[in-house]
Design an enzyme around this catalytic site. Structure first.
Site, short mmCIF file in Angstrom:
data_model
loop_
_atom_site.label_atom_id
_atom_site.label_comp_id
_atom_site.label_asym_id
_atom_site.label_seq_id
_atom_site.Cartn_x
_atom_site.Cartn_y
_atom_site.Cartn_z
N ASN A 41 4.33 -40.14 36.33
CA ASN A 41 3.08 -40.27 37.08
C ASN A 41 2.67 -41.73 37.21
OD1 ASN A 41 2.52 -40.02 34.25
ND2 ASN A 41 0.39 -39.57 34.65
N GLU A 60 -0.60 -43.91 38.47
CA GLU A 60 -2.02 -43.82 38.84
C GLU A 60 -2.45 -45.06 39.62
OE1 GLU A 60 -4.11 -42.86 35.19
OE2 GLU A 60 -3.22 -40.86 35.16
N CYS A 80 1.73 -37.60 40.82
CA CYS A 80 2.22 -36.90 39.62
C CYS A 80 3.71 -37.20 39.42
CB CYS A 80 2.05 -35.40 39.78
SG CYS A 80 0.35 -34.83 39.78
N GLU A 139 6.13 -35.07 38.87
CA GLU A 139 7.03 -34.14 39.57
C GLU A 139 7.26 -34.59 41.01
OE1 GLU A 139 4.36 -33.54 37.81
OE2 GLU A 139 4.43 -31.62 36.76
N CYS A 176 0.91 -29.18 38.39
CA CYS A 176 -0.33 -28.87 39.11
C CYS A 176 0.00 -28.13 40.40
CB CYS A 176 -1.10 -30.15 39.40
SG CYS A 176 -0.41 -31.15 40.73
N CYS A 225 1.93 -30.12 43.11
CA CYS A 225 3.34 -30.31 42.78
C CYS A 225 4.12 -29.02 42.97
CB CYS A 225 3.50 -30.82 41.35
SG CYS A 225 3.03 -32.55 41.19
#
Ligand code: THU
Length: 158
Positions: A61, A63, A72, A74, A112, A115
């Site tokens: 991930n 940010e 993210c 994934e 999530c 993803c």
């Protein structure tokens, strides 16, 4: 009236019950939590994807101060795989996370919703189920496919 039920099959495995190929992916997902850039959440996620050509592509991930601009692990991994090896299907993905205490999460971290949706499209493109390995401190949850994580999914191309 017809009543239907949707179930999600999960196999709980100890690390030493994994195949060498699965272990490699799990190890890389754990390692890539160290590639995370998470100065805001301090939640570090790593993902490792095995492709049909044998290549492994990893992600973490990333940010951003403008929060929604982050990505993210994934999606970092599957978009990187798509960019590096266009048209090559995904076989398997492993996901691991370290919490704000810096330790691997006791329970596996599941992707999530966004993803799941992104991964589902790569599963559809691959034309077969993509194995999912969710990595916890003590055990690994194995799911047989992305669609088992996202039943009743929206799909335009499937
Ligand atoms: N995160 C992931 O990398 N994967 C998920 O499936 C859930 C959340 C990241 C996003 C953000 O950087 C941090 O974890 C906290 O939500």
């Amino acid at each position: 009236m017809i009543q239907q039920e949707i179930t999600t099959p999960i196999t709980v495995l100890a690390y030493d019950e994994l195949s060498p190929e699965q272990r490699r992916l799990v190890d890389l997902a754990r390692e890539y939590t160290g590639h995370s850039y998470a100065p805001y959440s301090h939640f570090c996620v790593g993902a490792a994807i095995r492709l049909g050509n044998g290549e492994i592509v990893c992600g973490a991930n990333q940010e951003n101060a403008a929060y929604p601009s982050g990505t993210c692990a994934e999606r970092s991994a599957c978009y990187s795989a798509g960019a590096r090896f266009p048209g090559v299907g995904i076989e398997s993905i492993a996901i691991a996370a370290r919490g704000t205490d810096g330790q691997f999460t006791p329970l596996p971290c599941a992707p999530c919703g966004a993803c799941r949706q992104a991964l589902l499209e790569y599963e559809t493109l691959a034309g077969h189920d993509v194995e999912v390995l969710l990595v916890g401190r003590e055990s690994v949850y194995r799911l047989p496919s992305i669609k088992s994580l996202l039943p009743l999914a929206f799909t335009e191309i499937g």
